[in-house]
Design a protein around this motif. Sequence first.
Motif, PDB file in Angstrom:
ATOM      1  N   ALA A   1      10.101  -0.051   3.104  1.00 52.82           N
ATOM      2  CA  ALA A   1       9.661   1.328   2.671  1.00 52.82           C
ATOM      3  C   ALA A   1      10.211   1.410   1.243  1.00 52.82           C
ATOM      4  O   ALA A   1      11.503   1.434   1.223  1.00 52.82           O
ATOM      5  N   LEU A   2       9.413   1.603   0.188  1.00 50.72           N
ATOM      6  CA  LEU A   2      10.024   1.872  -1.126  1.00 50.72           C
ATOM      7  C   LEU A   2       9.869   3.366  -1.541  1.00 50.72           C
ATOM      8  O   LEU A   2       8.741   3.991  -1.328  1.00 50.72           O
ATOM      9  N   LYS A   3      10.770   4.132  -1.758  1.00 57.05           N
ATOM     10  CA  LYS A   3      10.684   5.688  -2.151  1.00 57.05           C
ATOM     11  C   LYS A   3      10.700   5.711  -3.630  1.00 57.05           C
ATOM     12  O   LYS A   3      11.684   5.077  -4.219  1.00 57.05           O
ATOM     13  N   VAL A   4       9.679   5.959  -4.369  1.00 55.07           N
ATOM     14  CA  VAL A   4       9.428   6.006  -5.749  1.00 55.07           C
ATOM     15  C   VAL A   4       9.295   7.691  -6.297  1.00 55.07           C
ATOM     16  O   VAL A   4       8.220   8.174  -5.965  1.00 55.07           O
ATOM     17  N   SER A   5      10.189   8.160  -6.887  1.00 52.98           N
ATOM     18  CA  SER A   5      10.159   9.199  -7.422  1.00 52.98           C
ATOM     19  C   SER A   5       9.321   9.736  -8.285  1.00 52.98           C
ATOM     20  O   SER A   5       8.938   8.806  -9.411  1.00 52.98           O
ATOM     21  N   HIS A   6       8.626  10.828  -8.466  1.00 51.09           N
ATOM     22  CA  HIS A   6       7.470  11.173  -9.298  1.00 51.09           C
ATOM     23  C   HIS A   6       8.045  11.886 -10.529  1.00 51.09           C
ATOM     24  O   HIS A   6       7.339  12.010 -11.638  1.00 51.09           O
ATOM     25  N   GLY A   7       9.218  12.412 -10.463  1.00 48.20           N
ATOM     26  CA  GLY A   7       9.936  13.037 -11.556  1.00 48.20           C
ATOM     27  C   GLY A   7      11.212  12.732 -12.029  1.00 48.20           C
ATOM     28  O   GLY A   7      11.506  11.599 -11.762  1.00 48.20           O
ATOM     29  N   GLU A   8      11.716  13.556 -13.086  1.00 46.68           N
ATOM     30  CA  GLU A   8      12.868  13.246 -13.450  1.00 46.68           C
ATOM     31  C   GLU A   8      14.168  13.558 -12.773  1.00 46.68           C
ATOM     32  O   GLU A   8      15.113  13.983 -13.414  1.00 46.68           O
ATOM     33  N   ASP A   9      14.149  14.330 -11.541  1.00 51.17           N
ATOM     34  CA  ASP A   9      15.105  14.755 -10.826  1.00 51.17           C
ATOM     35  C   ASP A   9      16.128  13.757 -10.269  1.00 51.17           C
ATOM     36  O   ASP A   9      16.182  13.564  -9.195  1.00 51.17           O
ATOM     37  N   ARG A  10      16.888  13.142 -11.273  1.00 50.29           N
ATOM     38  CA  ARG A  10      17.747  12.094 -10.968  1.00 50.29           C
ATOM     39  C   ARG A  10      19.099  12.796  -9.883  1.00 50.29           C
ATOM     40  O   ARG A  10      19.293  11.939  -9.174  1.00 50.29           O
ATOM     41  N   GLU A  11      19.628  13.836 -10.150  1.00 47.64           N
ATOM     42  CA  GLU A  11      20.610  14.216  -9.473  1.00 47.64           C
ATOM     43  C   GLU A  11      20.180  14.400  -7.813  1.00 47.64           C
ATOM     44  O   GLU A  11      20.952  14.164  -7.057  1.00 47.64           O
TER      45      GLU A  11
ATOM     46  N   ARG B   1       0.964  -1.215   0.081  1.00 49.67           N
ATOM     47  CA  ARG B   1      -0.055   0.193  -0.002  1.00 49.67           C
ATOM     48  C   ARG B   1       0.864   1.195   0.143  1.00 49.67           C
ATOM     49  O   ARG B   1       2.235   1.035   0.298  1.00 49.67           O
ATOM     50  N   THR B   2       0.249   2.237  -0.067  1.00 51.51           N
ATOM     51  CA  THR B   2       0.942   3.644  -0.094  1.00 51.51           C
ATOM     52  C   THR B   2       0.892   4.115   1.265  1.00 51.51           C
ATOM     53  O   THR B   2      -0.091   4.140   2.050  1.00 51.51           O
ATOM     54  N   LEU B   3       2.147   4.704   1.831  1.00 54.73           N
ATOM     55  CA  LEU B   3       2.319   5.115   3.032  1.00 54.73           C
ATOM     56  C   LEU B   3       2.096   6.604   3.029  1.00 54.73           C
ATOM     57  O   LEU B   3       1.588   7.378   4.170  1.00 54.73           O
ATOM     58  N   GLY B   4       2.598   7.275   2.071  1.00 52.38           N
ATOM     59  CA  GLY B   4       2.496   8.463   1.939  1.00 52.38           C
ATOM     60  C   GLY B   4       3.145   9.026   0.387  1.00 52.38           C
ATOM     61  O   GLY B   4       3.476   8.322  -0.330  1.00 52.38           O
ATOM     62  N   SER B   5       2.807  10.618   0.272  1.00 48.10           N
ATOM     63  CA  SER B   5       2.916  10.965  -1.082  1.00 48.10           C
ATOM     64  C   SER B   5       3.457  12.568  -0.906  1.00 48.10           C
ATOM     65  O   SER B   5       2.498  13.308  -0.186  1.00 48.10           O
ATOM     66  N   GLY B   6       4.325  13.099  -1.497  1.00 48.55           N
ATOM     67  CA  GLY B   6       4.585  14.398  -1.502  1.00 48.55           C
ATOM     68  C   GLY B   6       4.889  14.932  -2.694  1.00 48.55           C
ATOM     69  O   GLY B   6       4.659  14.326  -3.810  1.00 48.55           O
ATOM     70  N   PRO B   7       5.255  16.171  -3.104  1.00 42.38           N
ATOM     71  CA  PRO B   7       5.545  16.669  -4.474  1.00 42.38           C
ATOM     72  C   PRO B   7       6.651  15.924  -5.236  1.00 42.38           C
ATOM     73  O   PRO B   7       6.828  16.140  -6.597  1.00 42.38           O
ATOM     74  N   HIS B   8       7.573  15.318  -4.667  1.00 45.76           N
ATOM     75  CA  HIS B   8       8.864  14.701  -5.251  1.00 45.76           C
ATOM     76  C   HIS B   8       8.687  13.023  -5.428  1.00 45.76           C
ATOM     77  O   HIS B   8       9.327  12.559  -6.458  1.00 45.76           O
ATOM     78  N   ALA B   9       7.999  12.578  -4.646  1.00 46.15           N
ATOM     79  CA  ALA B   9       8.154  11.017  -4.394  1.00 46.15           C
ATOM     80  C   ALA B   9       6.895  10.515  -3.483  1.00 46.15           C
ATOM     81  O   ALA B   9       6.136  11.221  -2.932  1.00 46.15           O
ATOM     82  N   ALA B  10       6.736   9.121  -3.822  1.00 44.16           N
ATOM     83  CA  ALA B  10       5.926   8.460  -3.018  1.00 44.16           C
ATOM     84  C   ALA B  10       6.379   7.415  -2.088  1.00 44.16           C
ATOM     85  O   ALA B  10       7.455   6.940  -2.498  1.00 44.16           O
ATOM     86  N   VAL B  11       5.968   7.092  -0.873  1.00 45.31           N
ATOM     87  CA  VAL B  11       6.482   6.096  -0.155  1.00 45.31           C
ATOM     88  C   VAL B  11       5.591   4.902  -0.034  1.00 45.31           C
ATOM     89  O   VAL B  11       4.354   5.178   0.280  1.00 45.31           O
ATOM     90  N   LEU B  12       5.717   3.756  -0.503  1.00 44.79           N
ATOM     91  CA  LEU B  12       5.084   2.657  -0.416  1.00 44.79           C
ATOM     92  C   LEU B  12       5.580   1.743   0.580  1.00 44.79           C
ATOM     93  O   LEU B  12       6.887   1.529   0.755  1.00 44.79           O
ATOM     94  N   LEU B  13       4.684   0.834   1.077  1.00 42.70           N
ATOM     95  CA  LEU B  13       4.999  -0.366   1.967  1.00 42.70           C
ATOM     96  C   LEU B  13       5.300  -1.631   0.859  1.00 42.70           C
ATOM     97  O   LEU B  13       4.341  -1.767   0.132  1.00 42.70           O
ATOM     98  N   GLY B  14       6.312  -2.140   1.032  1.00 46.36           N
ATOM     99  CA  GLY B  14       6.658  -3.238   0.165  1.00 46.36           C
ATOM    100  C   GLY B  14       7.263  -4.465   1.103  1.00 46.36           C
ATOM    101  O   GLY B  14       7.562  -4.526   2.147  1.00 46.36           O
ATOM    102  N   HIS B  15       6.925  -5.659   0.552  1.00 51.52           N
ATOM    103  CA  HIS B  15       7.378  -7.038   0.926  1.00 51.52           C
ATOM    104  C   HIS B  15       8.375  -7.489  -0.004  1.00 51.52           C
ATOM    105  O   HIS B  15       7.673  -7.745  -1.245  1.00 51.52           O
TER     106      HIS B  15
END
Length: 66
Positions: A34-44, A11-25
């Motif tokens: 916790a899995l952090k998934v970026s929303h954008g292309e800000d790789r740096e 499930r999703t634990l939270g989300s902000g302007p730059h990324a979402a944090v998901l619960l993963g197994h």
Amino acid sequence: MTTIGGYRVVRTLGSGPHAAVLLGHPLAGGPQVALKVSHGEDRERAFRELDALDAAADPAVVRLLD
């Protein structure tokens, strides 16, 4: 079932302007993570954050696994 890498998204634990944090197994078993998934292309920004996490060796800071 949604998967990211070797993890099943629970499930999703939270989300902000730059990324979402998901619960993963891990598919191979083990504790949930916790899995952090970026929303954008800000790789740096993501790599700077990874470097900072990797350099921090404190029990109050999350551990970087993958």
